[in-house]
Scaffold this motif. Structure first.
Motif, PDB file in Angstrom:
ATOM      1  N   ILE A  97       0.843  -1.200   0.000  1.00 20.92           N
ATOM      2  CA  ILE A  97       0.000   0.000   0.000  1.00 20.92           C
ATOM      3  C   ILE A  97       0.877   1.249   0.000  1.00 20.92           C
ATOM      4  O   ILE A  97       0.609   2.221  -0.732  1.00 20.92           O
ATOM      5  N   GLY A  98       1.909   1.250   0.832  1.00 25.51           N
ATOM      6  CA  GLY A  98       2.788   2.417   0.914  1.00 25.51           C
ATOM      7  C   GLY A  98       3.447   2.734  -0.415  1.00 25.51           C
ATOM      8  O   GLY A  98       3.491   3.893  -0.838  1.00 25.51           O
ATOM      9  N   GLU A  99       3.962   1.709  -1.083  1.00 26.31           N
ATOM     10  CA  GLU A  99       4.622   1.926  -2.368  1.00 26.31           C
ATOM     11  C   GLU A  99       3.635   2.416  -3.418  1.00 26.31           C
ATOM     12  O   GLU A  99       3.913   3.356  -4.174  1.00 26.31           O
ATOM     13  N   PHE A 100       2.464   1.778  -3.463  1.00 24.80           N
ATOM     14  CA  PHE A 100       1.460   2.191  -4.448  1.00 24.80           C
ATOM     15  C   PHE A 100       1.004   3.629  -4.203  1.00 24.80           C
ATOM     16  O   PHE A 100       0.901   4.424  -5.137  1.00 24.80           O
ATOM     17  N   SER A 101       0.724   3.982  -2.941  1.00 22.34           N
ATOM     18  CA  SER A 101       0.207   5.322  -2.634  1.00 22.34           C
ATOM     19  C   SER A 101       1.245   6.398  -2.936  1.00 22.34           C
ATOM     20  O   SER A 101       0.883   7.498  -3.373  1.00 22.34           O
ATOM     21  N   ARG A 102       2.537   6.108  -2.730  1.00 23.45           N
ATOM     22  CA  ARG A 102       3.576   7.095  -3.048  1.00 23.45           C
ATOM     23  C   ARG A 102       3.621   7.375  -4.550  1.00 23.45           C
ATOM     24  O   ARG A 102       3.702   8.533  -4.977  1.00 23.45           O
TER      25      ARG A 102
END
Length: 358
Positions: A187-192
């Protein structure tokens, strides 16, 4: 089945328990609701109101107008004044109609627009699905928080919703710490990456399509269809998928930023318009039953149990206020309903005075 509860009770030797606490509406509204409930079932038990009154003035009233133009203009002006005084946000007040919401939208939308309000017809179809149905779909509950993560700064609500949905899609157990960490990293990678795209590119139809595809790919079409049985049929999944994309594209128009696009998608600061049958399961601070005359609501009678039940359920969606509006140009008042409401303390007010008197 008309007697489903009776048959269930007999077949399974079930014990009935009446739910006698209303946590939504305050005492004055519950008293009026009880009068209508008695019309449906004379033996109905009284309900204890647990909601708290948070407004001054009328909480239930019949608004009588002389013409359709006066009805539309005064209601729009009343909502505008309530918003300006900080008592409600536009999305806190719902306009309820019996049917033909599209026709009512054509009648009201220009008047609302002249008063600085946006009317949103939740019964309108985007593709082959109504907006109201689309907003409650699992696909929307997955994709919207995902897009929210890219549209602005820290958003704990969107993050938690995304994490919960992705755990469902990936079959990650709540006790699986390794799996939880993997989901959070994804989620963190996608949202960034999504945040970078939304920061660099303003709202645009082409960009909206690309962001939609990215979010859908991240969620995973196959995972969605496996997790939610309602999407097993191609046609059912495609209907929701297309509806989401169409509505997202609509919301791009005239939006200043991506957060505004998503706010518009969810209906923020828009006055919702819907049929009484679609109001089940929802709740609103203030509800206005529009065009409540004997001609338009001809099927609303003590002899038609299903229609009366729908009306009662819609009325119980109100948290603070419920108003019944009709104009003599469209049709006569629903006499039997007024005979119930007036003795219960519901006042009849000349619609010309609903704004001037405030």
């Amino acid at each position: 089945m008309d007697n489903a509860f009776d048959e269930f009770t007999e077949d399974f030797n079930a014990v009935r328990h009446a739910l006698l606490r209303n946590w939504r509406s305050h005492e004055a509204l519950v008293a009026v609701q009880h009068v209508i409930a008695q019309q449906i079932d004379p033996d109905v038990e009284e309900v204890e109101a647990r909601g708290h009154l948070a407004v001054e003035g009328d909480t239930a009233a019949i608004w009588r107008f002389d013409s359709r133009e006066q009805e539309a203009e005064q209601i729009a002006r009343w909502i505008r004044s309530e918003v300006d005084e900080g008592r409600i946000a536009p999305h806190d007040v719902a306009i309820l109609v019996r049917m033909r919401a599209n026709n009512v939208e054509d009648e009201l939308a220009p008047v609302f627009r002249d008063n600085g309000l946006t009317l949103r017809n939740l019964a309108r179809n985007v593709g082959e699905i109504a907006i109201q149905d689309l907003l409650a779909e699992p696909l929307t509950e997955v994709l919207l928080p995902l897009l929210r993560l890219g549209a602005g700064g820290r958003d704990p609500v969107a993050w938690n919703a995304t994490q919960e949905r992705l755990q469902t899609l990936t079959g990650t157990n709540s006790e699986d710490e390794v799996g939880q960490e993997r989901v959070q990293r994804e989620i963190g990678e996608f949202s960034r990456n999504l945040r970078q795209s939304m920061r660099d590119e303003p709202p645009d139809l082409v960009v909206a399509d690309r962001l939609f595809t990215q979010a859908l790919d991240f969620a995973g079409v196959q995972r969605l269809r496996q997790a939610y049985p309602e999407y097993r049929r191609d046609a059912d999944f495609q209907r929701v998928r297309d509806g989401f994309q169409i509505l997202l594209r609509e919301c791009v128009e005239n939006a200043a930023d991506w957060r505004g696009v998503l706010d518009h998608f969810e209906g923020k600061d828009q006055v919702p318009l819907m049929t009484i049958h679609k109001s089940k399961g929802l709740e609103f601070h203030t509800m206005i039953f529009f065009g409540l005359d004997a001609q338009t609501w001809w099927s609303l009678s003590p002899d038609r149990g299903e229609e009366l039940n729908s009306f009662f359920v819609a009325f119980t969606r109100a948290m603070q206020r419920a108003f019944f509006a009709y104009c003599s140009e469209r049709g006569n008042a629903v006499d039997w309903l007024e005979q119930l409401l007036l003795p219960a303390g519901v006042e009849q007010i000349d619609g010309a005075n609903i704004v001037a008197d405030r």
